[in-house]
Structures are given as C-alpha cells and as structure tokens.
Design an enzyme around this catalytic site. Structure first.
Site, PDB file in Angstrom:
ATOM      1  CG  ASP A 153      -1.793   1.195   1.363  1.00  0.00           C
ATOM      2  OD1 ASP A 153      -2.462   1.522   0.365  1.00  0.00           O
ATOM      3  OD2 ASP A 153      -1.837   1.859   2.430  1.00  0.00           O
ATOM      4  CB  SER A 154       0.275   4.821  -0.467  1.00  0.00           C
ATOM      5  OG  SER A 154      -0.842   4.954   0.392  1.00  0.00           O
ATOM      6  CB  CYS A 204      -3.263   0.362  -2.281  1.00  0.00           C
ATOM      7  SG  CYS A 204      -3.419   2.049  -2.878  1.00  0.00           S
ATOM      8  CD  GLU A 211       0.318   6.788   6.060  1.00  0.00           C
ATOM      9  OE1 GLU A 211      -0.658   6.181   5.581  1.00  0.00           O
ATOM     10  OE2 GLU A 211       1.406   6.230   6.247  1.00  0.00           O
ATOM     11  CB  CYS A 226      -9.485   4.476   0.910  1.00  0.00           C
ATOM     12  SG  CYS A 226      -7.833   4.955   1.463  1.00  0.00           S
ATOM     13  CG  HIS A 268      -4.972   4.984   4.584  1.00  0.00           C
ATOM     14  ND1 HIS A 268      -4.441   4.491   3.418  1.00  0.00           N
ATOM     15  CD2 HIS A 268      -3.932   5.535   5.269  1.00  0.00           C
ATOM     16  CE1 HIS A 268      -3.134   4.744   3.392  1.00  0.00           C
ATOM     17  NE2 HIS A 268      -2.801   5.377   4.507  1.00  0.00           N
TER      18      HIS A 268
HETATM   19  N1  DGL Z   1      -4.868   3.140   1.059  1.00  0.00           N
HETATM   20  C1  DGL Z   1      -4.921   3.581  -0.277  1.00  0.00           C
HETATM   21  C2  DGL Z   1      -6.181   3.216  -1.011  1.00  0.00           C
HETATM   22  O1  DGL Z   1      -6.785   2.211  -0.680  1.00  0.00           O
HETATM   23  C3  DGL Z   1      -4.227   4.823  -0.712  1.00  0.00           C
HETATM   24  C4  DGL Z   1      -4.390   6.090  -0.001  1.00  0.00           C
HETATM   25  C5  DGL Z   1      -3.458   7.111  -0.611  1.00  0.00           C
HETATM   26  O2  DGL Z   1      -2.245   6.862  -0.600  1.00  0.00           O
HETATM   27  O3  DGL Z   1      -3.954   8.120  -1.155  1.00  0.00           O
HETATM   28  O4  DGL Z   1      -6.572   3.858  -1.944  1.00  0.00           O
END
Ligand code: DGL
Length: 283
Positions: free
Chosen positions: A27-28, A90, A171, A202, A204
């Site tokens: 993931d990011s 992600c 984050e 997402c 996150h």
């Molecule tokens: N967790 C990520 C997603 O599911 C990326 C969030 C990001 O880096 O903008 O899209």
C-alpha cells in the site's frame, strides 16, 4: 488400480513446498495494515512481507502512470522476496495498476487486488440496494467499482464521492477526533444521501470505521474490505494448494521512507514485536 489410487492420494497429501513462501502486501502507507491484520486473523500460519510506499504517499492524488510505475517496481521487489501471492492492498493502486502488475508478474506469483472481492460481496448481499462509496480521487475518478457493478446488472445503484484528504489525515493522526470534521463535510455530499450501505474504498478507512458508523448513527451498513479480502485470499490459496499449514508465521514490514506515524500505527495493529525496516527502493 487401488494401489495407484492410494499412492496418488498419499502424494496429494504432501505439503506443497511453495506454501511456506510469503504473501506480499503493499500500500502507499498504513492502509494495507488493515488488510494485513485481517490476513493474519484468517491465515495465522502465513508468512507476510509488507511494503508501505511512504515515500510516495498519498497515491490517491498521483497519475495512473506514476502509480503503475511504483506498483510494478514494488511487485518486482516482492517477487525477489519469493512471494507466492502479491496482494495490492490499496484501492488506488488496484484501480490504476492491477492489470499491469498481473501482466508483469505473469505466472511467477498470483496477483490479487482489493476491489474484486468487494464487488462479489456486493453482488451477493446488496442486490437492488443503493450503495455509497468513498475513496481517493484516483479510485473514484477511475469509476472502476461502478463499471464492474453495472456489468453485473444486479440493480445496485452506486454513487461515489472522493474524500481526498481522509487517507492523509489518517496516516498523520490515526483514529483521532479531528477526523470527524472531515467526515461531517465529506459525508454530507448529495451523492451519499439515502444510502443503504457505504463502501470504504480505501484501505486506510477501516481505521476510522467506528467514526463513520457513528456519523450515520449506525443506520447505514459500513462495508470494510479487510475481512472480505482476507477471506478471498484464503480461498485463492486453498484453490491453488498454497495454504501454509505448517510452522509459525514470520512478518517483515518495510517502508520506503521511515515515518513515526507508520511505526506507531503498525504497533497498534501488530504489537511491540514489529520490526520496521527502511527499504531503499527509490534511492
Ligand atoms: N490506502 C490507499 C487506497 O486504498 C491509498 C491512499 C493514498 O495513498 O492516497 O486507496
């Protein structure tokens, strides 16, 4: 004849030596930890290699071409770590780069994304319902969920809204009250009116799931992909006879840029024994 059948059965029971190879997840940033955590719950014996591309966080505002370049390089690194399965944990990278990563990896490992298992879940559980979706600009602008849902002709109405700052705020702050201000603004959007369920598109967002549920006074089902995806991974490994049933699991966590917030949040998910390593993929 019986002997042949018997010997075949015995050889079928032999553990697949490839099964002990790790599952690679990326993931990011900390978002994929929500999926990694669910994987550990459903597949406690699996070895895990996690890569958080914190140097490029957020992915949601990057171009598809940039995300594709990051994703292919990370997949290559996970392949070098002998991963049997690579999970793009992600949504933004799943939307922009899944097909390319799959093509790049070819038969060297299984590649999975976090979108297809959720589409199957919606098809099973939410026929003819009105579903809202929140995600990054990359995920929402790709319309990938809508295209896949519409193709299935399930009568599901899906309306999406990009909640750009949410992943970065999570984050930075984790599950902090400051997030409520953003939620009040984003979730009041007309696209998200009168919905039966809300997809957290997402990885996150499961970190703030309770806040989202509270915003809707628990009247809207909140669809968190982590368990759904972990179950899909389990099924895939079973089908490929790659489920690790032996030994105890090892976990490696790599980040492209060391951040305090990643270290703190990773501990929330995996406790103090987590060893966070800087992996200089872009140096
Ligand atoms: N967790 C990520 C997603 O599911 C990326 C969030 C990001 O880096 O903008 O899209």
């Amino acid at each position: 004849m019986t002997e042949i059948l018997l010997s075949r059965n015995i050889s079928n029971m032999k553990p697949n030596p490839l099964a002990t190879q790790p599952i690679g997840i990326f993931d990011s940033g900390i978002g994929g930890l929500t999926v990694a955590h669910a994987l550990v719950k459903h597949l406690p014996k699996e070895n895990i290699v996690y890569f958080g591309d914190t140097a490029h966080m957020p992915y949601g505002d990057k171009s598809s071409a940039a995300i594709q370049a990051y994703a292919v390089k990370i997949a290559h690194m996970l392949l070098q770590q002998d991963c049997k399965l690579i999970l793009i944990a992600c949504n933004s990278a799943s939307a922009a780069a899944y097909e390319l990563v799959k093509e790049y990896i070819a038969s060297r490992a299984t590649v999975m994304n976090v979108i297809d298992p959720v589409i199957r879940y919606l098809q099973d559980q939410y026929t003819k319902k009105r579903i809202g979706l929140i995600g990054t600009r990359q995920t929402v602008n790709s319309s990938i969920y809508k295209k896949k849902i519409d193709e299935l002709k399930t009568g599901i109405t899906l309306s999406s809204h990009a909640t750009n700052l949410l992943a970065q705020a999570i984050e930075e702050f984790g599950d902090h009250a400051i997030i409520d201000t953003l939620l009040n603004e984003y979730l009041a959007h007309p696209q998200l009116k009168d919905i039966d369920a809300l997809v957290l598109a997402c990885t996150h967002y499961p970190i703030i799931k309770e806040r989202v549920a509270k915003h809707y006074k628990n009247n809207v089902a909140i669809i968190d992909s982590s368990d759904i995806v972990a179950q899909a991974v389990k099924k895939q490994l079973e089908n490929d006879s790659l489920l690790n049933t032996n030994g105890s699991s090892t976990k490696h966590f790599y980040v492209s840029d060391y951040t305090e917030s990643f270290a703190t949040n990773a501990k929330l998910f995996f406790g103090d024994d987590i060893k966070l390593e800087h992996y200089p993929l872009w140096d």
